[in-house]
Design a protein around this motif. Structure first.
Motif, PDB file in Angstrom:
ATOM      1  N   ILE A  33       0.761  -1.195  -0.024  1.00  0.00           N
ATOM      2  CA  ILE A  33       0.174  -0.024   0.086  1.00  0.00           C
ATOM      3  C   ILE A  33       0.976   1.234   0.049  1.00  0.00           C
ATOM      4  O   ILE A  33       0.284   2.258  -0.547  1.00  0.00           O
ATOM      5  N   GLU A  34       2.071   1.308   0.573  1.00  0.00           N
ATOM      6  CA  GLU A  34       2.984   2.349   0.734  1.00  0.00           C
ATOM      7  C   GLU A  34       3.351   2.730  -1.016  1.00  0.00           C
ATOM      8  O   GLU A  34       3.513   3.892  -1.129  1.00  0.00           O
ATOM      9  N   GLY A  35       3.478   1.790  -1.834  1.00  0.00           N
ATOM     10  CA  GLY A  35       3.891   1.814  -3.055  1.00  0.00           C
ATOM     11  C   GLY A  35       2.892   2.867  -3.840  1.00  0.00           C
ATOM     12  O   GLY A  35       3.341   3.624  -4.745  1.00  0.00           O
ATOM     13  N   VAL A  36       1.591   2.786  -3.651  1.00  0.00           N
ATOM     14  CA  VAL A  36       0.786   3.583  -4.303  1.00  0.00           C
ATOM     15  C   VAL A  36       0.895   4.984  -3.885  1.00  0.00           C
ATOM     16  O   VAL A  36       0.590   5.931  -4.792  1.00  0.00           O
ATOM     17  N   PHE A  37       1.439   5.368  -2.709  1.00  0.00           N
ATOM     18  CA  PHE A  37       1.704   6.803  -2.510  1.00  0.00           C
ATOM     19  C   PHE A  37       3.080   7.164  -2.801  1.00  0.00           C
ATOM     20  O   PHE A  37       3.203   8.415  -3.173  1.00  0.00           O
ATOM     21  N   ILE A  38       3.976   6.119  -2.871  1.00  0.00           N
ATOM     22  CA  ILE A  38       5.523   6.433  -3.460  1.00  0.00           C
ATOM     23  C   ILE A  38       5.539   6.656  -4.884  1.00  0.00           C
ATOM     24  O   ILE A  38       6.021   7.759  -5.347  1.00  0.00           O
ATOM     25  N   GLY A  39       4.869   5.717  -5.466  1.00  0.00           N
ATOM     26  CA  GLY A  39       4.581   6.009  -6.790  1.00  0.00           C
ATOM     27  C   GLY A  39       5.755   5.803  -7.767  1.00  0.00           C
ATOM     28  O   GLY A  39       5.729   6.536  -8.909  1.00  0.00           O
ATOM     29  N   ASN A  40       6.726   5.027  -7.376  1.00  0.00           N
ATOM     30  CA  ASN A  40       7.871   4.841  -8.718  1.00  0.00           C
ATOM     31  C   ASN A  40       7.958   3.353  -8.855  1.00  0.00           C
ATOM     32  O   ASN A  40       7.300   2.571  -8.184  1.00  0.00           O
ATOM     33  N   GLY A  41       8.624   2.862  -9.715  1.00  0.00           N
ATOM     34  CA  GLY A  41       8.559   1.562 -10.145  1.00  0.00           C
ATOM     35  C   GLY A  41       9.266   0.686  -9.090  1.00  0.00           C
ATOM     36  O   GLY A  41       8.837  -0.433  -9.083  1.00  0.00           O
ATOM     37  N   ASN A  42      10.301   0.952  -8.374  1.00  0.00           N
ATOM     38  CA  ASN A  42      10.456   0.208  -7.261  1.00  0.00           C
ATOM     39  C   ASN A  42       9.647  -0.097  -6.300  1.00  0.00           C
ATOM     40  O   ASN A  42       9.298  -1.471  -5.785  1.00  0.00           O
ATOM     41  N   TYR A  93      24.045  10.518 -14.006  1.00  0.00           N
ATOM     42  CA  TYR A  93      23.383   9.648 -12.925  1.00  0.00           C
ATOM     43  C   TYR A  93      23.820   8.215 -12.668  1.00  0.00           C
ATOM     44  O   TYR A  93      24.504   7.733 -13.408  1.00  0.00           O
ATOM     45  N   ASP A  94      23.611   8.183 -11.386  1.00  0.00           N
ATOM     46  CA  ASP A  94      24.504   6.623 -10.773  1.00  0.00           C
ATOM     47  C   ASP A  94      23.272   6.162 -10.272  1.00  0.00           C
ATOM     48  O   ASP A  94      22.364   6.769  -9.470  1.00  0.00           O
ATOM     49  N   LYS A  95      23.342   4.684 -10.384  1.00  0.00           N
ATOM     50  CA  LYS A  95      22.323   3.865  -9.936  1.00  0.00           C
ATOM     51  C   LYS A  95      22.397   3.818  -8.175  1.00  0.00           C
ATOM     52  O   LYS A  95      21.123   3.397  -7.967  1.00  0.00           O
ATOM     53  N   SER A  96      23.359   4.295  -7.543  1.00  0.00           N
ATOM     54  CA  SER A  96      23.323   4.220  -6.154  1.00  0.00           C
ATOM     55  C   SER A  96      22.590   5.394  -5.683  1.00  0.00           C
ATOM     56  O   SER A  96      22.027   5.479  -4.301  1.00  0.00           O
ATOM     57  N   TRP A  97      21.935   6.367  -6.571  1.00  0.00           N
ATOM     58  CA  TRP A  97      21.100   7.540  -5.989  1.00  0.00           C
ATOM     59  C   TRP A  97      19.869   6.896  -5.584  1.00  0.00           C
ATOM     60  O   TRP A  97      19.242   6.073  -6.071  1.00  0.00           O
ATOM     61  N   PRO A  98      19.238   7.584  -4.494  1.00  0.00           N
ATOM     62  CA  PRO A  98      17.952   7.151  -4.385  1.00  0.00           C
ATOM     63  C   PRO A  98      17.015   7.482  -5.038  1.00  0.00           C
ATOM     64  O   PRO A  98      16.963   8.578  -5.788  1.00  0.00           O
ATOM     65  N   ARG A  99      15.869   6.528  -5.277  1.00  0.00           N
ATOM     66  CA  ARG A  99      14.598   6.720  -6.099  1.00  0.00           C
ATOM     67  C   ARG A  99      13.828   8.012  -5.530  1.00  0.00           C
ATOM     68  O   ARG A  99      13.533   7.965  -4.418  1.00  0.00           O
ATOM     69  N   THR A 100      13.150   8.407  -6.373  1.00  0.00           N
ATOM     70  CA  THR A 100      12.410   9.942  -5.953  1.00  0.00           C
ATOM     71  C   THR A 100      10.783   9.444  -5.828  1.00  0.00           C
ATOM     72  O   THR A 100      10.542   8.617  -6.721  1.00  0.00           O
ATOM     73  N   PRO A 101       9.933  10.111  -5.189  1.00  0.00           N
ATOM     74  CA  PRO A 101       8.537   9.624  -5.356  1.00  0.00           C
ATOM     75  C   PRO A 101       7.974  10.105  -6.402  1.00  0.00           C
ATOM     76  O   PRO A 101       8.339  11.111  -7.218  1.00  0.00           O
ATOM     77  N   MET A 102       6.908   9.471  -7.072  1.00  0.00           N
ATOM     78  CA  MET A 102       5.964   9.944  -7.974  1.00  0.00           C
ATOM     79  C   MET A 102       6.743  10.130  -9.279  1.00  0.00           C
ATOM     80  O   MET A 102       6.341  10.940 -10.225  1.00  0.00           O
ATOM     81  N   GLY A 103       7.874   9.282  -9.535  1.00  0.00           N
ATOM     82  CA  GLY A 103       8.465   9.159 -10.830  1.00  0.00           C
ATOM     83  C   GLY A 103       9.114  10.394 -10.968  1.00  0.00           C
ATOM     84  O   GLY A 103       9.382  10.993 -12.360  1.00  0.00           O
ATOM     85  N   LEU A 104       9.751  11.450 -10.179  1.00  0.00           N
ATOM     86  CA  LEU A 104      10.215  12.576 -10.372  1.00  0.00           C
ATOM     87  C   LEU A 104      11.336  12.458 -10.858  1.00  0.00           C
ATOM     88  O   LEU A 104      11.918  13.186 -11.709  1.00  0.00           O
TER      89      LEU A 104
END
Length: 354
Positions: free
Chosen positions: A108-117, A165-176
């Motif tokens: 359910i958290e994923g629907v609010f985070i909204g990125n592929g991960n 861009y580096d793959k180690s960077w944290p992913r951002t919410p809502m596909g930013l």
């Protein structure tokens, strides 16, 4: 139907077929890399192309509401459907190991985070949130800057972003983070909107086919060099400098091809129903696999054993999308635009062009 609407329908139709085929199990890695090189940039390009002057006159709050209806409501609907499917089946899949210890409420958290991960109940839903974010940012920026200024600005930012861009960077919410790249294609599509009449008048069908083949040949060549890419996972290939080149070559190769062939009912239907096909085909793939394993006792690896299964999965999902769309339009009309005509016209998202 005018020629410009026809080619947009054709581009969307071919694009959604490529999406389904690109996700089909057992697909040759080179073919997959070729498709991934431009199929998602294509949809952001088309979305920018469909941002009309009429919509640009809307207030920011009006446009926000429009996009919420066009993208937000279907996003929540398909997430909920996917979640209901995930609950009883996730421990049965071949990837069940990664879900060990995950409580029922965690997705359910994923629907609010909204990125592929975070959207692992149906990973393709990342596109809905990213397109929402992308279109809103561009809409606001367009209030203050010309389309050419934004074309240069967003493509420059995106190009620099992909290089560093580096793959180690944290992913951002809502596909930013995805939107930083997607804005380049969205702005390109909106800029191309200003010149499409000139292209259509100057490019004959006889010249369009050779142009399409020429551009696509370079897509094939550069894909060999750049390898695997995926906008969702922020993977830009072996030579990141080639990412945008391949994407734009693929987009315009498809553009030239689309203006050279006639529209038909299949293209029109596919174009209209991208918003349904996009999120349901992965669920169908899972159902196909489950039936083969449980009913027929086939090993999970059968999906990768032959190109026949690859094509069969894709074709079956596309065919079954037809009854699925009839069902959804009938019983959930408010989710898919069956309500009374919108005050502000059609959205430039996955909905039918025009």
């Amino acid at each position: 139907m005018t020629r410009n609407i026809q080619y947009i329908d054709i581009m969307k139709a071919i694009g959604i077929v490529l999406v389904v085929l690109g996700h089909s199990p057992g697909l040759n890695e080179y073919v997959k890399s070729t498709i991934y090189g431009f199929h998602m940039p294509l949809f952001f390009f088309i979305s920018g192309l469909l941002l009309s002057d009429e919509k640009r006159q809307l207030k920011i709050t009006e446009y926000f509401i429009l996009q919420t209806r066009a993208l937000g409501i279907p996003y929540l609907f398909f997430w909920f459907v996917s979640y209901l499917y995930w609950l009883p089946t996730h421990t049965l899949s071949a990837s069940a190991g990664k879900y060990v210890g995950i409580p029922w409420w965690k997705p359910i958290e994923g629907v609010f985070i909204g990125n592929g991960n975070a959207l692992y109940v149906n990973v393709v839903l990342w596109f809905f949130t990213c397109l929402f974010t992308t279109s809103l940012i561009y809409f606001i920026a367009r209030k203050f800057f010309s389309y050419l200024s934004l074309l240069i600005l967003f493509n420059s930012i995106a190009f620099a972003f992909t290089l560093f861009y580096d793959k180690s960077w944290p992913r951002t919410p809502m596909g930013l983070d995805n939107a930083v790249v997607a804005l380049a294609f969205f702005s390109a599509g909106h800029s191309f909107r200003q010149y499409q009449p000139v292209f259509l008048e100057s490019m004959s069908k006889k010249r369009a086919i050779p142009a399409s083949l020429f551009l696509f040949s370079w897509v094939l060549i550069f894909t060999i060099l750049n390898g695997e890419v995926d906008l969702n996972t922020m993977s830009f290939g072996n030579y990141k400098i080639l990412y945008f080149l391949i994407a734009y070559l693929g987009i315009f190769s498809l553009y030239f091809f689309s203006i050279s062939i006639p529209n038909n009912l299949v293209f029109k239907w596919l174009s209209k129903n991208t918003i349904i096909i996009f999120p349901v085909h992965l669920l169908m793939f899972s159902v196909f696999t489950g039936i083969a394993e449980v009913v027929f006792g086939m090993p999970h690896s059968f999906r990768e054993s032959s190109v026949v299964w690859t094509v069969l999965f894709a074709v079956s999902a596309l065919l079954l999308s037809y009854p699925a769309s009839l069902f959804l339009y009938r019983y959930f009309p408010n989710v898919f635009g069956g309500r009374k005509k919108r005050q502000y016209g059609r959205p430039e998202s996955l909905a039918r062009s025009g």
